[in-house]
Scaffold this motif. Structure first.
Motif, short mmCIF file in Angstrom:
data_model
loop_
_atom_site.label_atom_id
_atom_site.label_comp_id
_atom_site.label_asym_id
_atom_site.label_seq_id
_atom_site.Cartn_x
_atom_site.Cartn_y
_atom_site.Cartn_z
N LEU A 64 6.63 -7.18 -48.24
CA LEU A 64 6.52 -7.94 -47.00
C LEU A 64 5.55 -9.08 -47.26
N LEU A 65 5.61 -10.07 -46.39
CA LEU A 65 4.67 -11.18 -46.45
C LEU A 65 3.78 -11.08 -45.22
N LEU A 66 2.50 -10.90 -45.45
CA LEU A 66 1.52 -10.75 -44.38
C LEU A 66 0.94 -12.10 -44.02
N GLU A 67 0.95 -12.44 -42.74
CA GLU A 67 0.25 -13.63 -42.23
C GLU A 67 -0.97 -13.13 -41.49
N HIS A 68 -2.13 -13.62 -41.89
CA HIS A 68 -3.39 -13.17 -41.29
C HIS A 68 -4.31 -14.36 -41.12
N THR A 69 -5.28 -14.22 -40.24
CA THR A 69 -6.21 -15.30 -39.93
C THR A 69 -7.51 -15.08 -40.67
N GLY A 70 -7.99 -16.14 -41.32
CA GLY A 70 -9.25 -16.07 -42.05
C GLY A 70 -10.39 -15.74 -41.10
N ARG A 71 -11.20 -14.78 -41.50
CA ARG A 71 -12.29 -14.32 -40.64
C ARG A 71 -13.37 -15.38 -40.48
N LYS A 72 -13.51 -16.29 -41.43
CA LYS A 72 -14.52 -17.35 -41.35
C LYS A 72 -13.88 -18.70 -41.04
N SER A 73 -12.78 -19.01 -41.73
CA SER A 73 -12.16 -20.33 -41.60
C SER A 73 -11.28 -20.47 -40.37
N ASN A 117 -9.90 -9.77 -43.69
CA ASN A 117 -9.44 -10.56 -42.54
C ASN A 117 -8.81 -9.69 -41.47
N ILE A 118 -8.01 -8.70 -41.87
CA ILE A 118 -7.39 -7.86 -40.83
C ILE A 118 -8.40 -6.89 -40.23
N GLN A 119 -9.49 -6.62 -40.93
CA GLN A 119 -10.56 -5.84 -40.30
C GLN A 119 -11.14 -6.64 -39.14
N ALA A 120 -11.29 -7.93 -39.35
CA ALA A 120 -11.85 -8.79 -38.31
C ALA A 120 -10.84 -9.05 -37.19
N ASP A 121 -9.55 -9.12 -37.53
CA ASP A 121 -8.51 -9.39 -36.54
C ASP A 121 -7.22 -8.69 -36.95
#
Length: 164
Positions: free
Chosen positions: A42-51, A86-90
């Protein structure tokens, strides 16, 4: 989601050719050719926890739980992987499976559940599991205690797509 083993994690992130190789599936997904992977990746799209930027990370699916519609993956570089942090943060993410993109939620599997998933993965893909465990610097001797110790070092994450 937190992990008490983070400080013990000494695995390094891939660099150079290895990084390019591991990242190459994202170009296939971006070309709308993800169907070639079926449901094995799968391809995971996630948001950078800092950026705050959106990142894409290709991941091998260790197990698909059709009863709960959940794709289970493992972090080959442990708890220091950027996507994992990153997924820990969101934990609100999106996943691409085949040619479809779904919003999804993430959850960290408890160790006992991760042990069972990894046992099944080893049974289905023994050579790949051996290489994966070697790459991660972990092993077991078939006892439940060693399985548990190994899986306490390897985070397994389940992604449930919102197919609504």
């Amino acid at each position: 989601m937190t992990d008490a083993n983070e400080s013990r994690d000494t695995r390094k992130k891939p660099t150079g050719v290895a990084k390019w190789f591991y990242q190459s599936p994202k170009w296939i997904y971006r070309s709308r050719l993800g169907f070639v992977f079926g449901s094995r990746f799968l391809l995971l799209e996630h948001t950078g926890r800092k950026s705050g930027k959106v990142y894409q990370t290709p991941l091998e699916v260790a197990h698909y739980d059709d009863e709960n519609d959940e794709y289970i993956v493992t972090s080959g570089t442990g708890t220091k992987a950027d996507w994992y942090r990153n997924i820990q943060a969101d934990p609100a993410v999106s996943i691409w499976v085949g040619t479809k993109r779904y919003p999804a939620s993430a959850r960290l599997l408890p160790t006992d559940e991760a042990v069972e998933v990894m046992k099944g993965y080893e049974e289905k893909h023994p050579k790949t599991a051996e290489r994966l465990e070697s790459m991660m610097g972990v092993s077991h001797d078939e006892t439940q205690e060693s399985w548990t110790a190994m899986m306490e070092q390897i985070p397994m994450i389940g992604f449930t797509p919102d197919r609504g």
